[in-house]
Design an enzyme around this catalytic site. Structure first.
Site, mmCIF file in Angstrom:
data_model
loop_
_atom_site.group_PDB
_atom_site.id
_atom_site.type_symbol
_atom_site.label_atom_id
_atom_site.label_comp_id
_atom_site.label_asym_id
_atom_site.label_seq_id
_atom_site.Cartn_x
_atom_site.Cartn_y
_atom_site.Cartn_z
ATOM 1 N NE ARG A 647 -3.844 -0.154 0.394
ATOM 2 C CZ ARG A 647 -5.089 0.150 -0.253
ATOM 3 N NH1 ARG A 647 -5.255 -1.209 -1.038
ATOM 4 N NH2 ARG A 647 -5.587 1.031 -0.178
ATOM 5 C CB VAL A 648 1.560 3.963 -2.085
ATOM 6 C CG1 VAL A 648 2.276 3.287 -2.837
ATOM 7 C CG2 VAL A 648 0.199 4.256 -2.846
ATOM 8 C CG ASP A 649 -3.622 3.589 0.929
ATOM 9 O OD1 ASP A 649 -2.898 2.776 1.539
ATOM 10 O OD2 ASP A 649 -4.923 3.355 0.480
ATOM 11 C CG ASP A 650 -1.933 7.287 5.711
ATOM 12 O OD1 ASP A 650 -0.741 7.082 5.553
ATOM 13 O OD2 ASP A 650 -2.363 8.432 5.980
#
Ligand code: 6R9
Length: 779
Positions: A647-650
Site C-alpha cells: 500500500r502507498v496510502d495509510d
C-alpha cells in the site's frame, strides 16, 4: 512371459533410454550454447555452472533473492535438497513458445528459463514453468491462447463479456448496451454499469442452474469443524433446500428486496446459506467478520440499518470458545442508543461451542434458527433483480477512521467472480477446492461462496484454526477431502513454514494441482516453500492480486499459460487494463515503478461506497483523474511481469487484513490517558506487517505496563484482536512539520530501526523530538 522375451524387453528399454538420454543432453547443451552466445560470458558461465549443479545434485530449494518484502530473502542459504532429479526439458518447450511475452512487453531470453524450483540469484530472472502435462489439460494452455483472449477482451469488451455472460441464466437479457461507464471525474459523475436492464439472480445461478444441469447430487460443501472428525456435507440439492427455507423465513419476517441483513457468523455452513438466502430474495447482505469487536459491528449496523442480524451463540477456534452472541448483544445495545433498533436477532445454536441454556437471551428480539427455519418450505420462488441491483455491502478500511461500505451489484459481479475463479484456478468439475479465507472478507465472498458455486464446484469450508490441534491440520484436511485447489494467504504460508517441513511431508498431498495466494505480496522464499514443499514442485501458484473494491482477480497467473516468477502476480486478467503512473499521473511504459491504476471498468468493480458516492470519487478516481487508483505501489520488470509492492496510502496490511492507521489511532485516543497517537506499519516476519503505535499520554500520567495493556485493549475492543498493536512506543511528542502534520516517514524509520535513514529532519517544528523518540525506543 518367457525368459527370452524378458531379455528382449530389457534390451529394448535399455536402448530407448540411451537414445532419450543422448537426445536430452544434446538439447540442453544446444540451448545453453545459443543462450550464452547472446549474453555476456560471465552470466553464460554462471548458467552453465547452475545447470551442471542441477544435473549433478537434483533440484535445490530455498531462495536467495534480492527483491524482498520482509527482509527474509536476502542472502538466505540455499539448502541442497535432492527432492527430484532434473528429468525433463519442459522449460525449453515453453521458452520457445514464449517468443513474445503475454503483455507484448518483449522477448524472454533463454537464460531466464529455470527448471522448476531451482534457486537463482534474482527472482526477476526466475521463471517457473508449469509441467507439460499440466499445460496440456489447462483451460488456457499457452501464452498465445491467453494473448488472443486478452486482446479480444480489450478490443471488444462488450462481445467478450456478453459471450461469457450468456452461459448464465438471465430472466431478461440486457438491452441494448452491455456496459456503460464513466471513469473520468473530469467528465462528470463516475459510473460503472454492466448488463443493466437484464434481470437475474445469483443464488439461482449458483444453485438451481447447477441442479438443472444434473448436478443436484454433487457435493457443494464439505464442512470441516474445529475438532477433527466433526464434519458435515451438503449436496447442491440439499444446499438449495436450506437456502430456500431461510429465504422463506426472512420473507416471513418482512425482509424485502433491497433491505439490508447483517450476518455475523463464523465459518459454519449457515454463513454461506445466509448469503445465498439473502441473494435469493434480493436482500443486501452485509457480512461482518466474526473477529470484529462489538463497537465495529455496531458501527456497521448503524450505517446500513438492517432489519435482521444473523449470528450464532458461540464458536470454537482452536481450544478457545468465543461467545459471539454476547458481542452481538452489546453491538445492538450500542446501535439502539444511536437510534438504530434491530428488531430480530436470528441465532444459530452452535452446539459444539455452547449450549442453548448458557446463552444470554433477549425475549422478543432473539430467535433460535433451529426453532424456526426448518419449519419453512424447502422451495422458494426467486426474486429476479436487475443486474445493477445491489448484492452486498462489505466494509473495508481506508485512510480515514470511518470504514467504507463497498457496494457490489449483481450481474457483473456474478460473471466476473465465476470467470476469474474458473481460469485462475483452472477449475474442472472433478476438482475439490478449498479456500482458507473467512467469508467476513471479500475473498470469502468471491472465492468461498459465489465464484466456486457458480461454477458448480465442490468447496471445503473450514471452521477451525489452521494450527489446531497441530500445524499439520491443513494437510490433514487436504488429504481427507482430496483437495485439488488450495487457496490461502502468505501469512499462513509463513507461519506454517516456520513450524518445519515435517508437518507437511507427513501427509500425501498428492491430490493438489493448483495452489493460490492472496492478501499481500508473497515473498519469494515463502513462495518457494509453498511451491517446493507443499506442492512438491508440481503445482503452479496463482498469486492473485485484487481488492475488496475490485470484486475479483485483477492481476493473476493463469496456471497453465505462462511461467511464473516467485513473488510476482504476473499479468492482468481478461478485460483488465492496469497501468503504472508517476506522481503526476502520467502513464509509465516498460520497466518501471509507480502507482498502480486501472484504465477501464470491468464487470466485477464496486459501484459506490454505500451512502457516499462523493467519497467513492474522491478516494478512488480523483487522485489520478481518468483512472481507478488502487492505493498500491507496483513495479513492472523487463519481461512485463507485475510486482505488487504494498500500500502507498495509510493502510496497513496485517496478515492480509486491511487496517487503516486512522482507525487504530482513533481507538487509541479514545483511551482517557492518551493525548495523541500515530500508527505506522512495520515489516513482520509472519504477518507481513505489524502495527506499531507511537503514543503521547496526557499531562501528569506516566508510562506504565498497565497503561500499555489498557491501550492495546482499547484497540481490541473497538476494532478487534487482529488490529492490536504489537508495540506501543512512548512519545513525549510526535514529529510534526511547522504546519502541524505528523511526519510518518520519520516514525516509520524509527519503528523499523533504520536510524541512519531518517533523512532531513530540519523541516520539523522541533527536531529534538526525534532524539527523544530514539531514546525511548526500548522502553
Ligand atoms: C483480496 C484482498 C486488498 C489489498 C491490495 C494489496 C493487497 C491483495 C495481493 C496483494 C500483493 C497479492 N493484496 N492480494 N498484494 N499481491 N496477491 O486481499 O482484498 O482485503 O481489500 O486487500 O491487499 O495491497 O490493495 P483487500
Amino acid at each position: 512371459m518367457s525368459y527370452y522375451s524378458y531379455k528382449q524387453f530389457f534390451r529394448v528399454v535399455f536402448w530407448v533410454s540411451w537414445i532419450l538420454m543422448l537426445r536430452w543432453t544434446l538439447q540442453v547443451t544446444s540451448s545453453q550454447i545459443s543462450a550464452t552466445t547472446s549474453l555476456s560470458l560471465r552470466s553464460g558461465l554462471e548458467t552453465l555452472r547452475r545447470r551442471f549443479r542441477i544435473t549433478t545434485f537434483g533440484l535445490r530449494r530455498g531462495g536467495c533473492g534480492r527483491r524482498h518484502y520482509f527482509g527474509m530473502t536476502t542472502g538466505e542459504a540455499a539448502t541442497a535438497s535432492p527432492r527430484q532429479s532434473f528429468a525433463s526439458s519442459d522449460h525449453l518447450r515453453h521458452v520457445e513458445s514464449m517468443a513474445q511475452l503475454p503483455s507484448g512487453a518483449g522477448k524472454i531470453s533463454h537464460l531466464n528459463a529455470v527448471i522448476l524450483g531451482e534457486t537463482l540469484a534474482s527472482e526477476e530472472n526466475d521463471l517457473v514453468f508449469p509441467s507439460q502435462d499440466f499445460s496440456r489439460q489447462a483451460l488456457v494452455s499457452s501464452p498465445e491462447q491467453y494473448r488472443k483472449m486478452y486482446e479480444r477482451s480489450i478490443q471488444d469488451p462488450a462481445g467478450f463479456w456478453s459471450e461469457i455472460a450468456s452461459q448464465f441464466y438471465w430472466k431478461e437479457k440486457w438491452d441494448p448496451e452491455v456496459y456503460n461507464e464513466n471513469i473520468d471525474v473530469r467528465k462528470g459523475t463516475v459510473k460503472f454499469e454492466w448488463f443493466k436492464g437484464a434481470s437475474t439472480n445469483i443464488s439461482y445461478n449458483a444453485l438451481d442452474r447447477n441442479i438443472e444441469a444434473g448436478n443436484g447430487g454433487k457435493v457443494a460443501i464439505y464442512w470441516e469443524g474445529n475438532e477433527p472428525g466433526d464434519d458435515e456435507q451438503l449436496t447442491y440439492a440439499e444446499l438449495l433446500e436450506k437456502v430456500c427455507q431461510l429465504a422463506n423465513y426472512l420473507k416471513h419476517v418482512g425482509v424485502r428486496k433491497g433491505a439490508a441483513v447483517v450476518i455475523y457468523l463464523p465459518m459454519l455452513m449457515e454463513l454461506l446459506i445466509s448469503m445465498l438466502a439473502c441473494a435469493r430474495i434480493g436482500a443486501v447482505h452485509s457480512v461482518v467478520f466474526a473477529g470484529f469487536s462489538a463497537e465495529s459491528l455496531a458501527q456497521r449496523i448503524i450505517d446500513c440499518k438492517p432489519k435482521v442480524v444473523i449470528t450464532c451463540n458461540a464458536v470454537r477456534r482452536g481450544p478457545k470458545a468465543i461467545h459471539l452472541k454476547d458481542i452481538v448483544d452489546s453491538a445492538i445495545n450500542e446501535s439502539v442508543k444511536s437510534g438504530v433498533p434491530v428488531g430480530l436477532c436470528l441465532t444459530f445454536e452452535n452446539q459444539s461451542a455452547m449450549k442453548r441454556e448458557d446463552t444470554k437471551w433477549q425475549e422478543g428480539r432473539d430467535v433460535w434458527w433451529q426453532d424456526v427455519v426448518p419449519q419453512f418450505p424447502t422451495k422458494c420462488a426467486v426474486e429476479w433483480v436487475d443486474a445493477e441491483d445491489p448484492l452486498f455491502l462489505l466494509y473495508t478500511s481506508g485512510s480515514t477512521g470511518k470504514p467504507k461500505g463497498v457496494l457490489h451489484t449483481t450481474g457483473g459481479y456474478m460473471v466476473y467472480t465465476a470467470t476469474t475463479f474458473k481460469y485462475a484456478f483452472d477449475h474442472k468439475p472433478s476438482d475439490i477446492y478449498w479456500c482458507t479465507a473467512d467469508c467476513g472478507w471479500i475473498t470469502g465472498h468471491s472465492y468461498v461462496t459465489y465464484g466456486p458455486l457458480l461454477n458448480g464446484a465442490t468447496v471445503v469450508v473450514f471452521e477451525g484454526a489452521p494450527n489446531y490441534p497441530n500445524s499439520g491440520r491443513c494437510w490433514d484436511i487436504v488429504d481427507k477431502y482430496k483437495v485439488t485447489l488450495f487457496y490461502t494467504a502468505p501469512t499462513l504460508v509463513r507461519s506454517l513454514m516456520r513450524e518445519g517441513d515435517e508437518y507437511v511431508t507427513r501427509y500425501h498431498r498428492k491430490s493438489l494441482r493448483v495452489l493460490g495466494s492472496v492478501g499481500e505480496p508473497i515473498n519469494p522464499s515463502a513462495w518457494r516453500w509453498f511451491y517446493n514443499v507443499v506442492g512438491d514442485s508440481r503445482c503452479p501458484i496463482s498469486d492473485t492480486w485484487w481488492q475488496t473494491e475490485t470484486g475479483g482477480f485483477m492481476i493473476t497467473p493463469l496456471p497453465g499459460a505462462w511461467p511464473q516468477k516467485p513473488g510476482s502476480a504476473t499479468f492482468p486478467f481478461f478485460g483488465v487494463q492496469p497501468v503504472i503512473v508517476d506522481e503526476k499521473g502520467n502513464e509509465i511504459e516498460g520497466e518501471c515503478s509507480g502507482y498502480l491504476c486501472i484504465k477501464k471498468s470491468w464487470p466485477g468493480a464496486f459501484r459506490t461506497l454505500y451512502g457516499d458516492h462523493e467519497r467513492y470519487q474522491t478516494t478512488y478516481f480523483k487522485p489520478f483523474a481518468g483512472y481507478y487508483f488502487t492505493g498500491d505501489g507496483c513495479s513492472r520488470d523487463k519481461d512485463g511481469y507485475f510486482w505488487l509492492t504494498g500500500r502507498v496510502d495509510d493502510v496497513i496490511n496485517v496478515s492480509g487484513h486491511r487496517i487503516g492507521t486512522a482507525e487504530v489511532e482513533s481507538a487509541l485516543v479514545s483511551h482517557p490517558h492518551c493525548a495523541e497517537a500515530a500508527v505506522v506499519g512495520v515489516e513482520h516476519e509472519i504477518k507481513g506487517q505489524s502495527i506499531y503505535a507511537f503514543v503521547s499520554l496526557v499531562e501528569g500520567v506516566s508510562y506504565s505496563e498497565g497503561i500499555r495493556k489498557s491501550l492495546i485493549l482499547a484497540v481490541r475492543n473497538q476494532i478487534g484482536a487482529f488490529a492490536a498493536p504489537d508495540k506501543i512506543h512512548w512519545a513525549p511528542a510526535l514529529p510534526k512539520t511547522r504546519s502541524g502534520k505528523i511526519m510518518r516517514r520519520i516514525l516509520r524509520k524509527i519503528a523499523s530501526g533504520q536510524l541512519d535513514e531518517l533523512g532531513d529532519t530540519s523541516t520539523l517544528a522541533d527536531p529534538n523530538v526525534v532524539d527523544q523518540l530514539i531514546a525511548l525506543s526500548d522502553c
